[in-house]
Design a protein around this motif. Structure first.
Motif, mmCIF file in Angstrom:
data_model
loop_
_atom_site.group_PDB
_atom_site.id
_atom_site.type_symbol
_atom_site.label_atom_id
_atom_site.label_comp_id
_atom_site.label_asym_id
_atom_site.label_seq_id
_atom_site.Cartn_x
_atom_site.Cartn_y
_atom_site.Cartn_z
ATOM 1 N N PHE A 124 0.851 -1.184 0.000
ATOM 2 C CA PHE A 124 0.000 0.000 0.000
ATOM 3 C C PHE A 124 0.891 1.238 0.000
ATOM 4 O O PHE A 124 2.036 1.189 0.423
ATOM 5 C CB PHE A 124 -0.896 0.012 1.245
ATOM 6 C CG PHE A 124 -1.864 -1.137 1.281
ATOM 7 C CD1 PHE A 124 -3.115 -1.033 0.704
ATOM 8 C CD2 PHE A 124 -1.504 -2.330 1.889
ATOM 9 C CE1 PHE A 124 -3.998 -2.101 0.723
ATOM 10 C CE2 PHE A 124 -2.380 -3.397 1.915
ATOM 11 C CZ PHE A 124 -3.625 -3.287 1.331
ATOM 12 N N PHE A 125 0.320 2.364 -0.445
ATOM 13 C CA PHE A 125 1.053 3.620 -0.533
ATOM 14 C C PHE A 125 0.442 4.619 0.442
ATOM 15 O O PHE A 125 -0.768 4.853 0.421
ATOM 16 C CB PHE A 125 0.994 4.192 -1.949
ATOM 17 C CG PHE A 125 1.523 3.242 -2.972
ATOM 18 C CD1 PHE A 125 2.884 3.168 -3.236
ATOM 19 C CD2 PHE A 125 0.679 2.398 -3.672
ATOM 20 C CE1 PHE A 125 3.387 2.282 -4.168
ATOM 21 C CE2 PHE A 125 1.170 1.514 -4.618
ATOM 22 C CZ PHE A 125 2.526 1.457 -4.856
ATOM 23 N N GLY A 126 1.282 5.188 1.294
ATOM 24 C CA GLY A 126 0.804 6.172 2.249
ATOM 25 C C GLY A 126 0.169 7.358 1.546
ATOM 26 O O GLY A 126 0.709 7.875 0.567
ATOM 27 N N SER A 127 -0.976 7.788 2.037
ATOM 28 C CA SER A 127 -1.693 8.887 1.381
ATOM 29 C C SER A 127 -0.946 10.218 1.473
ATOM 30 O O SER A 127 -1.170 11.113 0.677
ATOM 31 C CB SER A 127 -3.098 9.034 1.954
ATOM 32 O OG SER A 127 -3.046 9.294 3.335
ATOM 33 N N LYS A 128 -0.024 10.344 2.425
ATOM 34 C CA LYS A 128 0.773 11.579 2.556
ATOM 35 C C LYS A 128 2.096 11.510 1.797
ATOM 36 O O LYS A 128 2.845 12.476 1.765
ATOM 37 C CB LYS A 128 1.090 11.830 4.026
ATOM 38 C CG LYS A 128 -0.100 12.057 4.909
ATOM 39 C CD LYS A 128 0.402 12.302 6.319
ATOM 40 C CE LYS A 128 -0.669 12.191 7.351
ATOM 41 N NZ LYS A 128 -0.115 12.305 8.705
ATOM 42 N N SER A 129 2.382 10.377 1.190
ATOM 43 C CA SER A 129 3.693 10.171 0.575
ATOM 44 C C SER A 129 3.912 11.044 -0.650
ATOM 45 O O SER A 129 3.051 11.129 -1.521
ATOM 46 C CB SER A 129 3.855 8.700 0.173
ATOM 47 O OG SER A 129 5.076 8.523 -0.510
ATOM 48 N N ILE A 130 5.076 11.662 -0.716
ATOM 49 C CA ILE A 130 5.449 12.389 -1.932
ATOM 50 C C ILE A 130 6.023 11.431 -2.975
ATOM 51 O O ILE A 130 6.285 11.826 -4.095
ATOM 52 C CB ILE A 130 6.457 13.525 -1.654
ATOM 53 C CG1 ILE A 130 7.786 12.957 -1.163
ATOM 54 C CG2 ILE A 130 5.883 14.533 -0.701
ATOM 55 C CD1 ILE A 130 8.922 13.959 -1.184
ATOM 56 N N HIS A 131 6.208 10.166 -2.592
ATOM 57 C CA HIS A 131 6.794 9.183 -3.495
ATOM 58 C C HIS A 131 5.757 8.415 -4.294
ATOM 59 O O HIS A 131 6.087 7.440 -4.960
ATOM 60 C CB HIS A 131 7.668 8.193 -2.720
ATOM 61 C CG HIS A 131 8.894 8.827 -2.173
ATOM 62 N ND1 HIS A 131 9.994 9.128 -2.950
ATOM 63 C CD2 HIS A 131 9.198 9.247 -0.920
ATOM 64 C CE1 HIS A 131 10.914 9.697 -2.207
ATOM 65 N NE2 HIS A 131 10.457 9.780 -0.976
ATOM 66 N N ALA A 132 4.519 8.828 -4.232
ATOM 67 C CA ALA A 132 3.461 8.183 -5.013
ATOM 68 C C ALA A 132 2.872 9.207 -5.970
ATOM 69 O O ALA A 132 1.713 9.567 -5.887
ATOM 70 C CB ALA A 132 2.395 7.602 -4.091
ATOM 71 N N GLY A 133 3.697 9.665 -6.887
ATOM 72 C CA GLY A 133 3.304 10.701 -7.832
ATOM 73 C C GLY A 133 2.101 10.347 -8.676
ATOM 74 O O GLY A 133 1.405 11.213 -9.174
ATOM 75 N N MET A 134 1.837 9.039 -8.820
ATOM 76 C CA MET A 134 0.682 8.606 -9.593
ATOM 77 C C MET A 134 -0.620 9.076 -8.965
ATOM 78 O O MET A 134 -1.640 9.149 -9.621
ATOM 79 C CB MET A 134 0.656 7.089 -9.696
ATOM 80 C CG MET A 134 0.458 6.423 -8.354
ATOM 81 S SD MET A 134 0.654 4.669 -8.418
ATOM 82 C CE MET A 134 0.966 4.355 -6.686
#
Length: 182
Positions: A151-161
């Motif tokens: 899963f990708f953290g909703s605050k992550s700057i590393h999930a540009g998608m």
């Protein structure tokens, strides 16, 4: 003395990795090979990434709830969970809904963890290990003997998608994990 302290602080400030140069990964597993996984991430990281923070916990640990709350669900860029430890309320609150079209363009035939909301399916996670599947990172004899999802953290700057960030480090790592050994 003052100039020495100022020089020390300035050097640390200059050398400290910026947010886009650091990624936080949290893994829940009974039989996780931390050193092998960390080496794998370091060998496959983009050039701009200077630091990988890897935390892991066993799901039956007495400290599981504390560590997962402190380092996992809210702070990590990437969270890897066995299916038996996935809580839909946590997924809805802390993890990003995936841009399915974008993920499909980057990963061949991904298997998603989906949640039905008002008769619509929303994809939140990507399967990286099937039940009873051999893996270099997870022992198939572990107590969970389970599927694993990322899963990708909703605050992550590393999930540009999923946001306006140009950084897609999270998905790049997942693509490598999904295709590892194929």
């Amino acid at each position: 003395i003052v100039s020495g302290v100022a020089t020390f602080l300035l050097t640390n400030l200059i050398n400290k990795p910026r947010n886009e140069e650091t990624i936080d990964v949290f893994v829940v597993s009974s039989s996780f090979d931390r050193s092998k996984f960390y080496s794998f991430l370091n060998e496959n990281k983009p050039d701009y990434l200077r630091e990988i923070n890897l935390n892991n916990i066993k799901p039956d640990s007495k400290d599981y709830n504390l560590l997962y709350s402190s380092f996992g669900k809210d702070d990590a860029d990437i969270v890897i969970l066995p299916k038996t430890n996935i809580n839909e309320d946590v997924v809805l609150s802390y993890y990003s809904v995936l841009n399915t079209e974008y993920v499909n363009s980057k990963i061949n035939d991904p298997k998603f963890y989906s949640i039905d909301i008002n008769n619509n399916q929303y994809n939140f996670g990507i399967k990286i290990k099937d039940k009873n599947q051999n893996s270099d990172f997870f022992d198939i004899d572990d107590k969970t003997d389970d599927e694993y999802y990322v899963f990708f953290g909703s605050k992550s700057i590393h999930a540009g998608m999923n946001n306006s960030s140009i950084w897609n480090t999270s998905l790049d790592f997942v693509n490598i994990l999904v295709n590892y050994g194929k």
